[in-house]
Write an enzyme that holds these catalytic residues in place. Structure first.
Site, short mmCIF file in Angstrom:
data_model
loop_
_atom_site.label_atom_id
_atom_site.label_comp_id
_atom_site.label_asym_id
_atom_site.label_seq_id
_atom_site.Cartn_x
_atom_site.Cartn_y
_atom_site.Cartn_z
N GLN A 1 0.82 -1.21 0.00
CA GLN A 1 0.00 0.00 0.00
C GLN A 1 0.85 1.26 0.00
O GLN A 1 0.49 2.26 -0.63
CB GLN A 1 -0.93 0.00 1.22
N GLU A 2 1.96 1.22 0.70
CA GLU A 2 2.79 2.42 0.84
C GLU A 2 3.55 2.75 -0.44
O GLU A 2 3.60 3.90 -0.86
CB GLU A 2 3.78 2.24 1.99
#
Length: 725
Positions: free
Chosen positions: A566-567
């Site tokens: 996600q990052e």
């Protein structure tokens, strides 16, 4: 968090803004041979021992030669960096001067035939521009650009050359090549060049349109704007209009710059508007105390909207007095009430529900489109207040395009269950329980059904991938990837696949995954519109680093992978607008603090681009947040994204169902972030063949117990009952 995504890692900085080259057959064939051998190893019948031995020897020799020439290229690019900027000051006499770079020896024939040699040529041309631009260099650059027209390698060289030509006022070379520039400085250079050369046909229209752009204009435009004034084309009305546009965009600093062209007699309302944006509370208090004080409706609304975001209670307190002003129109009244209610809802103020109920029907924006923010947040306020009957009424009032989203179908089922019982809600849950998303998993938990990830592998055709990998653009992309030149690799990849069919893109996604380029694999699969190849969309890179971090922090490896995906989407050189860096997107200050507490090495901020450093520190940071919030993964994730201070403001006064709390996270980015990582955790459990974890087990109630987390230096790291899978 991906800001788009981004500069490269320290060791790979040779490439961030560097040069392309011509294809040579020998290295290309070597790459194709290596790739073909790797792809065919599992499916080709065994050759004779002698033939196999010859093939292995050829492969080893080709690979060794390729590695050697690649290293020569990297070294040459690094030497350009070591030369430093021209005209730099010498080191102080007390400090030993760094050794000068060794003189450049002629490039070997192998390097000249290397597939990325043109990137080295372009880098040297850019360097020469910095040192001593002249006619001969201009001719060499022009030839290079013409030879490689349309190729990604020319991007940065073309930009730098145009800047140099403008600085040297070489308009005959500059203007024909600057027709389609978008960089503000180059646009101003082009306008100024046209003015200097007398090419004024249509210049006034173009320059006036550029003058109206809501940007801080480069000084290069000053002469053109002065010419517009001399022609009488910059009228006071236009100056007022431009300043108003900046204020409407909320850009006070730019508005104040534009205001220098506004006649003094026109300044008063604009200054009042700027004051309402700079100090909304005091400005609105003055308007509430003096109802006869004139104010433009748009300025009053802008200040009030800003105050609702900064201090919703103060805005709500001022609202009655503002609504009582004699100049209040029905439309403005409704918009102020809307903004006040939204501000209270963002702050989880109990008065939010009452504020929404007191509003007149206002479900559409001025352009007639649904007011999605109002429609959604009044439901969220009802959920926060535990008023499921009102939540259900408001969901039923949503337009079908909104009400049929999985989010609101789930909450319709939840509200129905609260009001009418589980039996009435069961068919509503069942309608979304098979979805592969956060709300589908929540619905499946309510029905105690297994999750259905609807996974369907895409065709994996090695023969097609070999052919794709032999394409010049993808060969260059692969080599750039290996050399750490990520931005250039992405540009080559995009150019090579421009106009490709979805079928081709799917095979390209498989190819990128074989290269270990998971960022591009996932992105390309999405561009092909395929979301069901879960195995391909959820790779497990950096397995050794993640296993080590999991053991050290007692975090499940799937959690680390989910956060990383996600990052940064596995891009090691990722960097955000806020300067968060690396695979786990840590801010430098946070990384330094975590490194000190965990006795981990962090030489400098660029070390965060090193996967080993990024994974270790990111896992340690997540471990600390879990310890701070009693092992509650949802609160830890929210704090990881938005910070502990924001999380503290969002915590409820009494225990609350975690799904209700997540739905009421005020930051859209953080809400989506938490929901997405929970989805990723489920998917990663599935891809390793395990029974996916249930969200019901990961989402205990959220309470205010952790409202004041221990954010000081930790002397120990309790395990919190979490063990790696």
């Amino acid at each position: 968090m991906l800001e788009a995504p981004r500069p490269s890692a320290a060791g790979a900085q040779i490439a961030r803004r560097s040069p392309v080259l011509s294809l040579s057959l020998l290295p290309a064939l070597a790459l194709v041979l290596v790739l073909a051998l790797a792809l065919a190893a599992c499916q080709s019948p065994p050759a004779t021992h002698a033939a196999a031995a010859r093939t292995r020897r050829a492969s080893v020799i080709s690979t060794a030669r390729q590695t050697a020439v690649r290293q020569a290229f990297i070294d040459a690019m690094r030497r350009l960096q070591l030369e430093g900027p021209p005209g730099s000051s010498p080191a102080p006499s007390s400090t030993p001067s760094p050794a000068p770079p060794p003189p450049r020896v002629p490039d070997s024939l192998a390097l000249q035939h290397y597939i990325l040699y043109d990137y080295l040529v372009a880098a040297r041309l850019r360097r020469a521009l910095q040192i001593a631009p002249d006619d001969a260099l201009d001719s060499a650059i022009a030839r290079f650009l013409d030879t490689h027209a349309g190729q990604p390698v020319v991007r940065d060289l073309r930009h730098d050359w145009l800047e140099s030509l403008a600085d040297r006022q070489q308009w005959k070379l500059f203007l024909p090549r600057a027709a389609h520039v978008s960089d503000p400085l180059l646009v101003c250079d082009r306008l100024a060049g046209r003015l200097v050369t007398g090419d004024t046909a249509g210049l006034a229209v173009e320059a006036l349109a550029w003058w109206q752009q809501l940007i801080e204009q480069p000084p290069a435009c000053n002469s053109v704007f002065a010419w517009l004034k001399q022609q009488g084309l910059l009228t006071p009305e236009q100056a007022v209009s431009r300043t108003r546009a900046a204020l409407a965009a909320g850009n006070v600093r730019l508005a104040l710059q534009f205001a220098v062209d506004v006649p003094p007699e026109e300044l008063a309302p604009l200054s009042q508007w700027a004051l309402l944006l700079q100090s909304p509370r005091s400005g609105l208090a003055g308007l509430a105390a003096r109802p006869d004080m004139p104010v433009e409706p748009q300025a009053l609304e802008a200040g009030f909207t800003l105050l609702t975001l900064r201090d919703s209670a103060a805005a709500a307190a001022l609202l009655p007095s503002l609504l009582a002003r004699p100049d209040m129109t029905p439309a403005l009244r409704s918009r102020l009430q809307r903004d006040a209610a939204l501000g209270l809802a963002y702050d989880h103020d109990p008065a939010a529900l009452t504020a929404f109920l007191a509003m007149p029907p206002l479900l559409a924006q001025p352009d007639g489109t649904p007011d999605v923010r109002l429609l959604e947040w009044r439901v969220r306020a009802a959920l926060w207040a535990g008023d499921y009957a009102q939540a259900l009424l408001w969901i039923d009032a949503m337009p079908p395009s909104l009400a049929t989203e999985p989010r609101w179908r789930y909450w319709s089922a939840r509200a129905t269950e609260a009001m009418q019982g589980a039996a009435a809600a069961q068919p509503l849950y069942a309608a979304i329980a098979g979805l592969r998303d956060y709300y589908g998993y929540l619905a499946a938990d309510r029905l105690q059904r297994p999750y259905d990830l609807n996974a369907h592998a895409t065709p994996d055709d090695p023969a097609v991938q070999i052919a794709l990998g032999a394409e010049p653009g993808l060969l260059r992309a692969h080599e750039l990837l290996i050399c750490g030149m990520y931005d250039d690799a992405v540009a080559e990849w995009a150019a090579a696949l421009r106009g490709a069919t979805d079928t081709t893109r799917i095979q390209a996604a498989h190819l990128a995954a074989r290269w270990g380029w998971y960022t591009q694999s996932i992105a390309t699969l999405a561009q092909a519109g395929d979301w069901d190849d879960v195995q391909l969309r959820y790779p497990r890179p950096y397995s050794d680093l993640i296993t080590d971090a999991s053991r050290r922090t007692h975090l499940p490896a799937d959690w680390i992978l989910a956060v990383m995906r996600q990052e940064s989407l596995f891009r090691p050189d990722a960097i955000s607008r806020a300067n968060a860096r690396g695979l786990m997107q840590l801010l430098p200050q946070t990384a330094n603090e975590v490194a000190q507490r965990w006795h981990l090495s962090l030489s400098d901020v660029d070390a965060l681009f090193d996967p080993a450093t990024a994974v270790a520190l990111g896992a340690a940071h997540l471990r600390e947040l879990l310890d701070d919030y009693d092992g509650h993964i949802v609160m830890a994730l929210a704090a990881y994204n938005a910070g502990a201070a924001s999380l503290t403001r969002w915590l409820p006064d009494k225990p609350m169902d975690a799904d209700v709390w997540i739905e009421n996270i005020p930051f859209d980015e953080t809400r989506t972030y938490v929901e997405s990582i929970l989805e990723h955790i489920v998917a990663y459990g599935w891809t390793r063949g395990a029974t996916p974890p249930r969200l019901a087990a990961l989402l205990p109630p959220v309470s205010s117990v952790a409202a004041q987390p221990a954010l000081g230096i930790l002397t120990s790291h309790p395990l919190g009952g979490i063990t790696p899978p």
